[in-house]
Design a protein around this motif. Structure first.
Motif, short mmCIF file in Angstrom:
data_model
loop_
_atom_site.label_atom_id
_atom_site.label_comp_id
_atom_site.label_asym_id
_atom_site.label_seq_id
_atom_site.Cartn_x
_atom_site.Cartn_y
_atom_site.Cartn_z
N GLY A 108 0.79 -1.22 0.00
CA GLY A 108 0.00 0.00 0.00
C GLY A 108 0.83 1.28 0.00
N TYR A 109 2.06 1.20 -0.47
CA TYR A 109 2.87 2.41 -0.56
C TYR A 109 2.40 3.28 -1.72
CZ TYR A 109 6.38 1.28 2.95
OH TYR A 109 7.02 1.05 4.13
N ASP A 110 2.60 4.58 -1.56
CA ASP A 110 2.31 5.53 -2.62
C ASP A 110 3.19 5.20 -3.83
OD1 ASP A 110 1.23 8.42 -3.28
OD2 ASP A 110 3.34 8.35 -3.87
N LYS A 111 2.58 5.08 -5.02
CA LYS A 111 3.35 4.59 -6.18
C LYS A 111 4.46 5.53 -6.58
CE LYS A 111 0.32 6.40 -9.77
NZ LYS A 111 -0.52 6.15 -10.94
N ARG A 112 4.19 6.85 -6.44
CA ARG A 112 5.23 7.81 -6.82
C ARG A 112 6.43 7.70 -5.88
NH1 ARG A 112 0.95 12.65 -7.45
NH2 ARG A 112 0.17 12.01 -9.50
N PHE A 113 6.11 7.61 -4.58
CA PHE A 113 7.15 7.48 -3.57
C PHE A 113 7.98 6.22 -3.84
CE2 PHE A 113 8.30 5.79 0.69
CZ PHE A 113 9.16 6.79 1.08
N ALA A 114 7.30 5.11 -4.09
CA ALA A 114 7.98 3.83 -4.32
C ALA A 114 8.93 3.94 -5.51
CB ALA A 114 6.95 2.72 -4.57
N ALA A 115 8.43 4.52 -6.60
CA ALA A 115 9.26 4.64 -7.79
C ALA A 115 10.41 5.60 -7.56
CB ALA A 115 8.40 5.11 -8.98
N GLY A 116 10.13 6.69 -6.82
CA GLY A 116 11.16 7.70 -6.55
C GLY A 116 12.31 7.14 -5.73
N VAL A 117 12.01 6.32 -4.72
CA VAL A 117 13.05 5.73 -3.89
C VAL A 117 13.97 4.86 -4.75
CG1 VAL A 117 13.55 4.16 -1.99
CG2 VAL A 117 11.62 5.70 -1.82
N VAL A 118 13.38 4.09 -5.66
CA VAL A 118 14.18 3.20 -6.49
C VAL A 118 15.07 4.00 -7.45
CG1 VAL A 118 14.06 1.46 -8.31
CG2 VAL A 118 12.58 1.28 -6.31
N ALA A 119 14.49 5.06 -8.03
CA ALA A 119 15.27 5.89 -8.96
C ALA A 119 16.45 6.53 -8.23
CB ALA A 119 14.39 6.95 -9.60
N ALA A 120 16.20 7.06 -7.03
CA ALA A 120 17.25 7.73 -6.27
C ALA A 120 18.25 6.71 -5.71
CB ALA A 120 16.64 8.55 -5.14
N GLY A 121 17.73 5.60 -5.18
CA GLY A 121 18.61 4.57 -4.61
C GLY A 121 19.61 4.06 -5.64
N GLY A 122 19.18 3.97 -6.89
CA GLY A 122 20.07 3.51 -7.95
C GLY A 122 21.31 4.37 -8.08
N THR A 123 21.19 5.68 -7.79
CA THR A 123 22.34 6.57 -7.96
C THR A 123 23.48 6.23 -7.02
OG1 THR A 123 21.63 8.28 -6.39
CG2 THR A 123 20.79 8.47 -8.63
N LEU A 124 23.19 5.50 -5.94
CA LEU A 124 24.26 5.13 -5.00
C LEU A 124 25.31 4.26 -5.69
CD1 LEU A 124 22.07 4.27 -1.88
CD2 LEU A 124 23.47 6.31 -2.24
N ALA A 125 24.88 3.51 -6.71
CA ALA A 125 25.82 2.61 -7.40
C ALA A 125 26.98 3.35 -8.04
CB ALA A 125 25.07 1.79 -8.46
N SER A 126 26.80 4.65 -8.29
CA SER A 126 27.87 5.39 -8.96
C SER A 126 28.89 5.96 -7.99
CB SER A 126 27.28 6.51 -9.81
OG SER A 126 26.61 5.95 -10.89
N LEU A 127 28.58 5.97 -6.70
CA LEU A 127 29.56 6.43 -5.73
C LEU A 127 30.27 5.23 -5.10
CD1 LEU A 127 27.88 9.41 -3.86
CD2 LEU A 127 29.78 9.47 -5.45
N ILE A 128 29.47 4.28 -4.62
CA ILE A 128 30.05 3.10 -3.98
C ILE A 128 30.73 2.26 -5.06
CG2 ILE A 128 29.46 0.97 -2.77
CD1 ILE A 128 27.08 2.57 -1.53
N PRO A 129 32.03 1.96 -4.89
CA PRO A 129 32.73 1.23 -5.96
C PRO A 129 32.17 -0.19 -6.13
CG PRO A 129 34.11 1.42 -3.99
CD PRO A 129 32.88 2.24 -3.74
#
Ligand code: NA
Ligand code: NA
Lengths: 207, 315, 471
Positions: free
Chosen positions: C157-178
């Motif tokens: 029951g999570y808000d769909k925008r919030f759910a998608a936003g977390v995934v989009a932002a979380g993905g960016t971590l891959a470019s800092l963490i080696p």
């Protein structure tokens, strides 16, 4: 994991042409995937051979760069067929019927124009690296072990030509949709309605 | 007013100083009527500069023959290992002698290009980690980052040419993926290989790359007589500036070595002779291949060897 | 055509720089009306080059020169060795999916941190951070987690925008963490040590993940409707979830070990990781059909990303001819303000540019200008610290992390944000009712988190410089 395509088919000439083209496109896309896989294996081989036999793959980077031209381009038309090239759907997502097909038609027309320029330019890029009279037909080579570059450079205009055919076919399809005003034309990727989506999702889970 | 676009790559450095100087001279002599806009990578990739010239996308560019040997087979004679070039002045003289050969002009004409001047590079001596290696025997089994002909000559004495990018050279040497790296001094500095090296061969002089500056023939011919004369006359002053500037860099090199604690390895002449012997078949192969390509291979080779000895630095 | 149209006369006196601004505006229009982004950028780049060359050479020759110039770019730009990491890491993503790694990671994160407000969002952040340790491409990370985390959040029951936003932002971590493809690209452009840069990204990546996590908790507290906490797991449940996620540690160990003990270069280590994950996937019973499916999907995503790269680079090539980067350099050099203010201005320029550009395209376009500008700004000579309190060598590493963080930011800002497009693409592919604008809206709070992260890294450069300092 891969879901059924959202491109409709029937037995019109248009749809048959679409499926014929798809067969070639899907095959090339698979070749693209296999190349990625081969690249991983090549890298592992290079590391292990270097570590254990002190005999790395000669010109490893040169080979990798040749492979890259294959995986970066062969799937171009397939991705377009499946509607996979990213775009902003803010506006077109709200349109319906003829107006939507008009925008889609224009969008594909822009792509066709630039693709035509790219075929011409990429062909000459290949042509500058190729000469019937030169050894290995080569007038351009890689930095380390001097691999001829023309095979990789040839892959680009070939992939663009296939993309051109796909775009021409989509123009045909959208043009027909503008004429007939069809809600769900064949041979182009569609934006699905929720009921249909639910059905297809069920189908993937059952698979 | 005429503005030329000039395509080079990387950043402004000793290697591009003659082009910067030329732009300065040309603008000054023509009272700003003929200018050059130098772009570091904005107009082309370094390996496509000759393509860009051929297309007519820009008027002037720098490239290295070794990046694409099949594009410029004739001048690769200058990149053969162990030609015996010792100084940059000698390098310039040898390059000019070869550039003057009609076969070179003809090959460049196929790219709609005309060579203006060279960009002399010092010899690609190697830095390495661990115990200094100063005999041919010690090169056996050594993993070395060296491409093209230099790689081949190391291979001929049992070393293992290892394919890593220039940017990964530092990391590769540090972790032991390679034991040594062949570069000119400025590249050892900019890629940081000198920072972790234990030793540097000062006199192995296995060879170098040849990097001409070319102009688009149409653009050159379209210049007014006055501007063309200014351009041609600017070559000498530009090269002089380059050499002076590089000499300063090389002076700093000695200090760098002692600061970083890098040992200067002097390879005995008889050891160098062993390697040069192995370069013989590579030279032969070059002549043969060039000839089969319809180039006057032997002639170009003899011309080069002659120019090297004619211009040897007097002791 | 020269007989019909005298383009030289027509374009006489037209300022190239002004023209480039108009065409950039037109690019925006094409993107908004739904032209595929890669081709919209390529089209505008081509159009610009046509006008540029026609002004000099007339219609016919100008057109040919423009076509030949754009025709080189796809092959030339797509075959750069450093970019070979991208498909490798995409493939790792899909193989890891079949090896069950992503699911195990998400499950473990859910059991450990699901009880906090917005628990599944926090779990997504930490699972993407964990996955970042094997994945080098943020787009691929978002793509993989879009398939796993979003459906689960929607179920709870999570808000769909919030759910998608977390995934989009979380993905960016891959470019800092080696490992990180984009840090490799930075290192290549500015000629710095790849190893030091990769190491430098680790702590900032962690800090960034913690700030994301904090933001999710804060948001969920303010607006409980975003999504519930997911509790009810015993300590036993939590520990039982760990072994499944352990293989990620094995992959990390192999990558780190192989780089630091001389088995492989950073680029090759990615392939070793892929090999290990492939072996795991096979061990988990991956069938041939699934491998074929993974290869088809990896190829699709690779082709799409590479089209984006060369498409944008055609446009960037045009900007190069229009001398936009030079104009920017002159502008910065002429400023007479305190260094941190100028730095702030540069970062703001990245935010604006980043709205319209893809991360790699933006770095390639701007670094030749901004990197020397920042080095000059710091002005450290030799080993002496400059006005930013660092030696120039340190500043080069530090600026790399800052600028990559800025570039990652552009992956989640409209109108062009690759991560958001990919999340929406995967969602559409999986027939979830999430549009691109939904993802952008959901990702917007993370923009704030990224600004905080950058501020922290500017204030405490030690976070960046500590690990590479050990080398
Ligand atoms: Na990563
Ligand atoms: Na953006």
């Amino acid at each position: 994991m891969s879901t059924p395509s959202s491109v409709l088919t029937d037995d019109t000439r248009l749809s048959r042409a679409d499926r014929l083209l798809l067969r070639v496109e899907a095959l090339l896309n698979l070749a693209s995937g296999i190349t990625i896989f081969a690249l991983v294996l090549l890298a592992i081989a290079n590391v292990l051979l270097r570590k254990f036999l002190n005999a790395p793959v000669p010109g490893y980077i040169d080979w990798t760069e040749q492979f890259m031209a294959i995986f970066a381009f062969l799937g171009l038309a397939y991705v377009q067929r499946e509607g996979g090239h990213i775009r902003m759907d803010l506006l077109v997502g709200k349109l319906r019927g003829r107006l939507l097909w008009l925008f889609e038609f224009l969008s594909v027309l822009f792509m066709l124009l630039v693709t035509t320029a790219l075929i011409y330019g990429a062909w000459f890029h290949f042509d500058r690296s190729f000469d019937w009279n030169a050894p290995n037909f080569s007038t351009d080579s890689s930095i380390d072990i001097a691999l001829p570059l023309w095979p990789a450079k040839l892959a680009v205009p070939v992939a663009f030509t296939l993309l051109w055919l796909r775009l021409a076919l989509q123009l045909w399809a959208y043009g027909r949709a503008i004429r007939t005003g069809a809600e769900r034309p064949v041979a182009v990727p569609l934006i699905e309605d929720p009921a249909e989506q639910a059905n297809k999702e069920a189908a993937t889970v059952a698979d | 007013a005429t503005e030329w676009n000039v395509s080079v790559w990387g950043k402004r450095r000793a290697f591009t100083e003659h082009i910067e100087k030329m732009a300065e001279i040309v603008a000054e002599e023509s009272s700003g009527e003929f200018t050059m806009a130098i772009s570091y990578g904005g107009l082309s990739n370094n390996r496509e500069n000759l393509d860009g010239i051929s297309i007519g996308a820009f008027e002037m560019a720098q490239f290295c023959a070794g990046y694409h040997r099949d594009k410029n087979r004739a001048i690769t004679v200058l990149e053969l290992p162990f030609l015996g070039v010792e100084t940059l002045e000698q390098e310039v003289a040898v390059a000019n002698a070869v550039y003057g050969h009609p076969a070179v002009a003809e090959e460049m004409a196929q790219w709609n290009a005309r060579i203006l001047m060279t960009s002399p590079m010092p010899q690609y001596n190697i830095v390495g980690t661990g115990e200094p290696r100063d005999t041919v025997e010690e090169f056996d089994g050594m993993r070395v980052r060296a491409t093209g002909g230099i790689g081949s000559v190391f291979e001929s004495v049992g070393a293992v040419p290892t394919s890593v990018t220039a940017t990964e050279a530092y990391n590769s040497m540090e972790s032991g993926v390679v034991d040594s790296v062949a570069f000119a001094q400025h590249a050892h500095l900019s890629f940081g290989t000198i920072d972790i090296a234990d030793w540097w061969t000062e006199n192995l002089n296995p060879g170098t790359v040849n990097c001409p500056v070319v102009v688009n023939t149409d653009a050159y011919e379209a210049l007014s007589d006055e501007h063309r004369a200014i351009l041609d006359a600017a070559v000498e002053a530009s090269i002089d500036h380059y050499l002076t500037n590089y000499a300063e860099l090389l002076e700093g090199w000695e200090t760098t070595l002692s600061e970083k604690g890098v040992e200067k390895v002097t390879v005995a002449p008889e050891e160098i002779a062993k390697m040069r012997e192995n370069a013989g078949p590579i030279h032969e192969a070059w002549i043969e291949e060039a000839t089969s390509n319809g180039l006057p291979g032997q002639e170009l080779y003899d011309l080069t060897v002659q120019a090297v000895s004619d211009n040897a630095p007097s002791n | 055509m020269d007989a019909l149209i005298d383009m030289k006369a027509l374009l006489e006196g037209v300022d190239v720089f002004t023209m480039s601004l108009w065409l950039s505006g037109l690019l925006l229009v094409l993107v908004v009306i739904g032209v595929r982004v890669a081709f919209a950028a390529a089209f505008i780049g081509f159009l610009g080059l046509c006008l540029f060359f026609m002004q000099k050479q007339g219609f016919d020759r100008g057109l040919v020169t423009a076509m030949k110039t754009v025709g080189q770019i796809p092959h030339s730009k797509a075959t750069q060795y450093a970019l070979s990491l991208i498909p490798t890491f995409i493939l790792i993503g899909y193989l890891a999916y079949y090896a069950g790694l992503t699911r195990y990671l998400f499950e473990a994160a859910k059991r450990w941190v699901g009880w906090v407000p917005g628990g599944l969002g926090v779990a997504t952040v930490f699972a993407t951070a964990g996955f970042a340790a094997v994945s080098g491409a943020s787009v691929a990370t978002s793509a993989v987690f879009a398939r796993i985390a979003i459906p689960e959040m929607l179920r709870e029951g999570y808000d769909k925008r919030f759910a998608a936003g977390v995934v989009a932002a979380g993905g960016t971590l891959a470019s800092l963490i080696p490992p990180s493809a984009i840090l490799v690209i930075y290192a290549i452009i500015v000629e710095q040590s790849v190893g030091k840069l990769l190491l430098a990204g680790f702590l900032p990546g962690m800090v960034s993940a913690l700030i994301y996590g904090g933001l999710v908790i804060g948001l969920a507290k303010i607006r409980p409707s975003l999504g519930p906490a997911v509790g009810g797991y015993s300590w036993g449940d939590r520990f039982r979830a760990l072994p499944g996620a352990m293989p990620i540690l094995l992959v990390v160990f192999i990558i780190v070990y192989s780089i630091y003990f001389g088995w492989a270069t950073p680029t090759e280590a990615g392939a070793l990781g892929a090999g290990v994950v492939l072996a795991m996937a096979v061990w988990q019973g991956m069938r041939f059909g699934q491998l074929k499916g993974a290869l088809m999907e990896a190829a699709k995503l690779t082709v799409m990303i590479f089209a984006m790269i060369w498409g944008v680079l055609i446009y960037v090539r045009y900007l190069g001819f229009a001398k936009l980067p030079d104009a920017f350099a002159t502008f910065i050099a002429g400023l007479d303000y305190p260094p941190y203010l100028i730095l702030l201005a540069i970062l703001l320029a990245y935010v604006v540019l980043g709205m319209f550009m893809d991360a790699i395209g933006m770095l390639i376009l701007t670094l030749p200008v901004t990197f020397p500008a920042v080095m000059a700004l710091n002005g450290g000579v030799g080993g002496e610290p400059g006005s930013l309190g660092m030696t120039n060598e340190e500043a080069a590493i530090w600026f790399g992390i800052i600028v990559v963080k800025m570039a990652e930011l552009c992956l989640i800002t409209p109108p062009i944000g690759l991560n958001c497009f990919v999340v929406a693409g995967v969602a559409q592919d999986a027939k979830m009712d999430i549009s691109v604008s939904d993802v952008f809206r959901g990702a917007s709070p993370f923009f704030v988190a990224d600004v905080i992260t950058v501020a922290v890294l500017v204030a405490f450069p030690g976070i960046v410089l500590f690990l590479p300092g050990l080398l």
